[in-house]
Design an enzyme around this catalytic site. Structure first.
Site, PDB file in Angstrom:
ATOM      1  N   LYS A  16      58.923  26.591  84.172  1.00  0.00           N
ATOM      2  CA  LYS A  16      59.524  25.696  83.121  1.00  0.00           C
ATOM      3  C   LYS A  16      60.587  24.857  83.807  1.00  0.00           C
ATOM      4  O   LYS A  16      60.558  23.701  83.620  1.00  0.00           O
ATOM      5  CB  LYS A  16      59.984  26.132  81.902  1.00  0.00           C
ATOM      6  CG  LYS A  16      60.466  25.324  80.697  1.00  0.00           C
ATOM      7  CD  LYS A  16      60.191  25.895  79.677  1.00  0.00           C
ATOM      8  CE  LYS A  16      61.455  26.652  78.992  1.00  0.00           C
ATOM      9  NZ  LYS A  16      62.730  26.376  78.857  1.00  0.00           N
ATOM     10  N   SER A  17      61.516  25.556  84.126  1.00  0.00           N
ATOM     11  CA  SER A  17      62.648  25.196  84.930  1.00  0.00           C
ATOM     12  C   SER A  17      62.294  24.207  86.118  1.00  0.00           C
ATOM     13  O   SER A  17      62.574  23.079  86.277  1.00  0.00           O
ATOM     14  CB  SER A  17      63.618  26.198  85.671  1.00  0.00           C
ATOM     15  OG  SER A  17      64.133  26.929  84.707  1.00  0.00           O
ATOM     16  N   ARG A  54      62.572  19.880  86.643  1.00  0.00           N
ATOM     17  CA  ARG A  54      63.199  19.279  87.759  1.00  0.00           C
ATOM     18  C   ARG A  54      62.169  18.326  88.471  1.00  0.00           C
ATOM     19  O   ARG A  54      62.583  17.264  88.871  1.00  0.00           O
ATOM     20  CB  ARG A  54      63.748  20.225  88.621  1.00  0.00           C
ATOM     21  CG  ARG A  54      65.026  20.926  87.926  1.00  0.00           C
ATOM     22  CD  ARG A  54      65.300  22.269  88.303  1.00  0.00           C
ATOM     23  NE  ARG A  54      66.462  22.793  88.095  1.00  0.00           N
ATOM     24  CZ  ARG A  54      66.824  23.489  86.688  1.00  0.00           C
ATOM     25  NH1 ARG A  54      65.668  23.352  85.758  1.00  0.00           N
ATOM     26  NH2 ARG A  54      67.848  23.683  86.367  1.00  0.00           N
ATOM     27  N   GLY A  79      66.943  22.364  75.695  1.00  0.00           N
ATOM     28  CA  GLY A  79      68.032  22.308  76.164  1.00  0.00           C
ATOM     29  C   GLY A  79      68.065  21.719  77.578  1.00  0.00           C
ATOM     30  O   GLY A  79      69.165  20.917  77.977  1.00  0.00           O
ATOM     31  N   ARG A  87      73.261  23.217  69.560  1.00  0.00           N
ATOM     32  CA  ARG A  87      73.520  24.141  70.739  1.00  0.00           C
ATOM     33  C   ARG A  87      74.780  23.461  71.315  1.00  0.00           C
ATOM     34  O   ARG A  87      74.881  22.140  71.260  1.00  0.00           O
ATOM     35  CB  ARG A  87      72.201  23.970  71.717  1.00  0.00           C
ATOM     36  CG  ARG A  87      71.176  25.026  70.824  1.00  0.00           C
ATOM     37  CD  ARG A  87      69.861  25.388  71.701  1.00  0.00           C
ATOM     38  NE  ARG A  87      70.211  25.805  73.094  1.00  0.00           N
ATOM     39  CZ  ARG A  87      69.392  25.817  73.929  1.00  0.00           C
ATOM     40  NH1 ARG A  87      67.978  25.674  73.806  1.00  0.00           N
ATOM     41  NH2 ARG A  87      69.692  26.769  75.158  1.00  0.00           N
ATOM     42  N   GLN A 133      71.737  24.769  83.825  1.00  0.00           N
ATOM     43  CA  GLN A 133      71.718  23.482  83.269  1.00  0.00           C
ATOM     44  C   GLN A 133      73.045  22.566  83.352  1.00  0.00           C
ATOM     45  O   GLN A 133      72.989  21.365  83.714  1.00  0.00           O
ATOM     46  CB  GLN A 133      71.413  23.773  81.631  1.00  0.00           C
ATOM     47  CG  GLN A 133      70.189  24.255  81.428  1.00  0.00           C
ATOM     48  CD  GLN A 133      69.665  24.569  79.923  1.00  0.00           C
ATOM     49  OE1 GLN A 133      70.620  24.593  79.176  1.00  0.00           O
ATOM     50  NE2 GLN A 133      68.552  24.793  79.748  1.00  0.00           N
ATOM     51  N   ASP A 145      66.677  35.071  80.051  1.00  0.00           N
ATOM     52  CA  ASP A 145      65.593  34.549  79.105  1.00  0.00           C
ATOM     53  C   ASP A 145      64.812  35.823  78.736  1.00  0.00           C
ATOM     54  O   ASP A 145      64.065  35.786  77.859  1.00  0.00           O
ATOM     55  CB  ASP A 145      64.418  33.592  79.692  1.00  0.00           C
ATOM     56  CG  ASP A 145      65.482  32.122  79.542  1.00  0.00           C
ATOM     57  OD1 ASP A 145      66.299  31.896  78.949  1.00  0.00           O
ATOM     58  OD2 ASP A 145      65.078  31.267  80.677  1.00  0.00           O
ATOM     59  N   LYS A 161      71.471  30.255  72.539  1.00  0.00           N
ATOM     60  CA  LYS A 161      69.875  29.694  73.084  1.00  0.00           C
ATOM     61  C   LYS A 161      69.211  29.114  71.985  1.00  0.00           C
ATOM     62  O   LYS A 161      69.800  28.807  71.066  1.00  0.00           O
ATOM     63  CB  LYS A 161      68.948  30.999  73.557  1.00  0.00           C
ATOM     64  CG  LYS A 161      69.688  31.609  74.985  1.00  0.00           C
ATOM     65  CD  LYS A 161      69.757  30.500  76.091  1.00  0.00           C
ATOM     66  CE  LYS A 161      70.350  31.082  77.483  1.00  0.00           C
ATOM     67  NZ  LYS A 161      70.296  30.011  78.323  1.00  0.00           N
ATOM     68  N   ARG A 179      69.658  34.874  69.780  1.00  0.00           N
ATOM     69  CA  ARG A 179      68.392  35.781  70.223  1.00  0.00           C
ATOM     70  C   ARG A 179      69.027  37.205  69.877  1.00  0.00           C
ATOM     71  O   ARG A 179      68.111  38.102  69.724  1.00  0.00           O
ATOM     72  CB  ARG A 179      68.121  35.546  71.573  1.00  0.00           C
ATOM     73  CG  ARG A 179      67.357  34.387  71.785  1.00  0.00           C
ATOM     74  CD  ARG A 179      66.722  34.077  72.982  1.00  0.00           C
ATOM     75  NE  ARG A 179      65.917  32.947  72.960  1.00  0.00           N
ATOM     76  CZ  ARG A 179      65.568  32.257  74.048  1.00  0.00           C
ATOM     77  NH1 ARG A 179      65.869  32.598  75.250  1.00  0.00           N
ATOM     78  NH2 ARG A 179      64.513  31.239  74.024  1.00  0.00           N
TER      79      ARG A 179
HETATM   80  C1  S3P Z   1      67.169  26.758  82.388  1.00  0.00           C
HETATM   81  C2  S3P Z   1      68.381  27.678  82.504  1.00  0.00           C
HETATM   82  C3  S3P Z   1      68.878  28.675  81.695  1.00  0.00           C
HETATM   83  C4  S3P Z   1      67.709  29.275  80.635  1.00  0.00           C
HETATM   84  C5  S3P Z   1      66.815  27.887  80.159  1.00  0.00           C
HETATM   85  C6  S3P Z   1      66.280  27.105  81.530  1.00  0.00           C
HETATM   86  C7  S3P Z   1      67.077  25.924  83.402  1.00  0.00           C
HETATM   87  O1  S3P Z   1      69.781  28.246  80.672  1.00  0.00           O
HETATM   88  O2  S3P Z   1      68.173  29.962  79.870  1.00  0.00           O
HETATM   89  O3  S3P Z   1      65.606  28.445  79.555  1.00  0.00           O
HETATM   90  O4  S3P Z   1      65.968  25.245  83.689  1.00  0.00           O
HETATM   91  O5  S3P Z   1      68.042  25.199  84.001  1.00  0.00           O
HETATM   92  P1  S3P Z   1      71.333  28.144  81.243  1.00  0.00           P
HETATM   93  O6  S3P Z   1      71.501  27.532  82.464  1.00  0.00           O
HETATM   94  O7  S3P Z   1      72.067  27.347  80.151  1.00  0.00           O
HETATM   95  O8  S3P Z   1      71.856  29.653  81.264  1.00  0.00           O
END
Ligand code: S3P
Length: 451
Positions: A31-32, A36, A106, A135, A183, A332, A359, A363
């Site tokens: 996902k991350s 990007r 987020g 959030r 993030q 996560d 989150k 959680r």
């Molecule tokens: C993510 C970073 C994490 C993670 C989120 C995805 C990202 O959050 O919990 O699911 O893609 O950069 P944080 O960077 O706020 O810890």
């Protein structure tokens, strides 16, 4: 964070216990990395082709926001076709005619704040669903405004969405972040792409480094220094160039199957082509500490990210301890590790995990509430959980409380309960793993019965 009660139509699934998990799984794209690849591809020059993109609700939110700013992106849902992004260049994003909806994501909202803050003479409004509106956004808007001169406003002094961004010329600087968050770090690096001088981000603990790796691959001037990459500097002036990106499987999605197989008698699973970036592999370390039967095979690299196959079998498990240093590398995975703790012999402790309270849901509170509904004894602390195992769980009426990772974690607890359970709002899994319920049905003997 509280959540609304489930609607009359609960979008639930029923889980029958007593089946093992066996077979091979290809988990969906990370996902991350998917977010990007879309964002960097959008502001690159030329075409970015993304193979293995996660076609789930969160990346779809990012793609839709970018489309609303004039970026052509092919559909995400076609499994046989890579996603093609026609980059518009660093200054090419257009002012959207309407509010940008980040949905439940987020990552979309925080990374976009960084990317849009420097788009001069353009105005943006960002909103999201009921969870995202609660959030904390100050961790991004504050350093952008106070250290770089961004103009971001919103509820609670610009710390809660909906947020407005008046794009302007940003300044560089050295910024220490308030939380170890990829993030936050990524938002500041994206803002740095068009700042008037270099931006250095210093983290208290190393968060996932996908942005640094991918920005370098796209041609940005990024330097990483310090222990475990805690000091990252981006120097503006170089355009990004479109790339061919191969997205590895998401270790956070793999974690459900890893724990599922480790705790469910008779299980054996092979997970193909999973991302093994060292800033993400805390869950493997914990499973090893527990004595899980876990092997990594076929290690290789794709697009600057390590990947490999994971083979896991059921076996006896011991307890684990997680502290603040480890949390960023498995943030996560804590909900599903809480489930693992219920089936381990001894006391497992999770500390330093206050971040879980902000989150998609709180959680720590939600997992405690839902596991207690199954009769589990779970101690909730201010920043973690204490769980004595092994425990017997009863079948129960459960609720994801709209959180994708809660929905999937509860499925594995339910699979090992004494009687069937029903998980309401199970469709939340679609945020990161749309195919999860189908895969669960395939890997266990009898399958999940749809409502
Ligand atoms: C993510 C970073 C994490 C993670 C989120 C995805 C990202 O959050 O919990 O699911 O893609 O950069 P944080 O960077 O706020 O810890």
């Amino acid at each position: 964070m509280t959540s609304a009660p489930p609607p009359a139509e609960d979008n639930g699934v029923t889980i029958e216990p007593g089946h093992s998990l066996r077979g091979e799984v290809t988990v969906p794209g990370d996902k991350s990395i998917s977010h990007r690849a879309l964002l960097f591809g959008a502001v690159a020059e030329g075409i970015t082709t993304i193979h293995g993109m996660l076609a789930a609700e969160d990346p779809c939110s990012t793609a839709d926001c970018l489309r609303a700013m004039g970026v052509a992106i092919s559909p995400l849902g076609d499994k046989d076709q890579p996603v093609v992004v026609e980059g518009v260049g660093l200054d090419g994003l257009q002012e959207p005619g309407d509010i940008l909806d980040c949905g439940n994501s987020g990552t979309t909202m925080r990374l976009l704040l960084g990317l849009l803050a420097g788009r001069q003479d353009r105005y943006f409004v960002l909103t999201g669903d009921a969870s995202l509106l609660l959030r904390p956004m100050g961790r991004v808007s504050r350093p952008l405004c106070q250290s770089m001169g961004a103009r971001i406003d919103g509820r609670a002094n610009g710390t809660l969405a909906p947020l407005t961004v008046n794009g302007c010329q940003l300044q560089g600087g050295v910024i220490g972040t308030s939380v170890a968050s990829a993030q936050v770090k990524s938002a500041l690096l994206l803002a740095g792409l068009t700042a008037d001088s270099a931006v250095s981000v210093i983290e208290s603990n190393c968060s996932r480094d996908h942005s640094e790796r991918m920005l370098k691959a796209f041609g940005a001037d990024v330097q990483v220094r310090g222990d475990y990459g805690r000091h990252v500097r981006i120097t503006p002036g170089r355009p990004l160039r479109g790339q061919e990106v191969h997205v590895p499987g998401d270790i956070s999605s793999a974690a459900f199957w890893l724990v599922g197989a480790a705790i469910t008698p008779g299980s054996r699973l092979s997970l193909r082509h999973v991302g093994l970036n060292p800033t993400r592999t805390g869950v493997l370390e914990v499973l090893r500490t527990m004595g899980a039967q876990l092997r990594v095979e076929n290690r290789t690299q794709i697009t600057g990210e390590p990947v490999g196959d994971l083979i896991i079998e059921h076996g006896p498990l011991g307890p684990f301890s997680i502290d603040a240093d480890l949390v960023p590398r498995l943030v996560d995975e804590i909900p599903v590790l809480a489930v693992a703790a219920l089936f381990a012999e001894g006391t497992s402790r999770i500390q330093g995990a206050r971040e879980l309270r902000v989150k998609e849901t709180d959680r720590l509170a939600v997992m405690t509430r839902q596991l207690r509904a199954m009769g589990a004894v779970v101690e909730e602390t201010a920043d973690g959980l204490v769980i004595d195992g092994p425990q017997r769980l009863r079948g129960a009426q459960l609720d994801s409380e709209t959180d994708h990772r809660v929905a999937m974690s509860l499925a594995l607890a339910a699979l090992n309960a004494q009687a069937p359970s029903r998980i309401q709002r199970a469709d939340a899994a679609g945020v990161s793993y749309p195919d999860f319920w189908h895969q669960l049905g395939r890997l266990q003997d009898s399958g999940v019965r749809e409502p």
